[in-house]
Scaffold this active site. Structure first.
Site, PDB file in Angstrom:
ATOM      1  N   ARG A 237     -21.563 -19.371 -46.196  1.00 49.52           N
ATOM      2  CA  ARG A 237     -22.645 -20.031 -45.905  1.00 49.52           C
ATOM      3  C   ARG A 237     -23.410 -19.193 -44.848  1.00 49.52           C
ATOM      4  NH1 ARG A 237     -20.890 -25.188 -43.361  1.00 49.52           N
ATOM      5  NH2 ARG A 237     -19.245 -23.746 -42.762  1.00 49.52           N
TER       6      ARG A 237
ATOM      7  N   ASN B   4     -21.099 -26.482 -47.768  1.00 48.66           N
ATOM      8  CA  ASN B   4     -19.671 -26.743 -48.410  1.00 48.66           C
ATOM      9  C   ASN B   4     -19.694 -28.200 -49.109  1.00 48.66           C
ATOM     10  OD1 ASN B   4     -18.739 -24.353 -47.433  1.00 48.66           O
ATOM     11  ND2 ASN B   4     -17.563 -25.161 -45.733  1.00 48.66           N
TER      12      ASN B   4
END
Length: 92
Positions: free
Chosen positions: A20, A38
């Site tokens: 990320r 996520n």
């Protein structure tokens, strides 16, 4: 330039490897808007909105990701751009 929007799902070992954070940094460098997060099933989900070359470059990067990642699959869904995405961010 015209905007494009890609809704992307990345599978494999993509959580716990800074996927990320790297995605956020690359998207901001490319001036692409959107978000990354996520998912509870172990995938990473992202929305990229920007110029076609910039979005394509990010999608291509998703096939490898950061060095610790082991990407098994990248699923891309093209959508109509909304023009409403803010600075690229990590969402929870």
């Amino acid at each position: 330039m015209d905007l494009v929007r890609a809704h992307v799902f990345i599978s494999g070992r993509v959580q716990g490897v800074s996927f990320r954070a790297y995605t956020r940094d690359r998207a901001r460098e490319a001036q692409v808007r959107g978000w990354v997060r996520n998912l509870s099933d172990g995938r990473v989900e992202a929305v990229f909105e920007g110029t076609r070359p910039a979005v394509q470059k990010l999608i291509s990067w998703c096939y490898s990701g950061p060095s610790q990642a082991q990407v098994e699959r990248v699923e891309v869904h093209w959508e109509e751009p909304t023009g409403k995405e803010g600075i690229f961010s990590i969402v929870w």
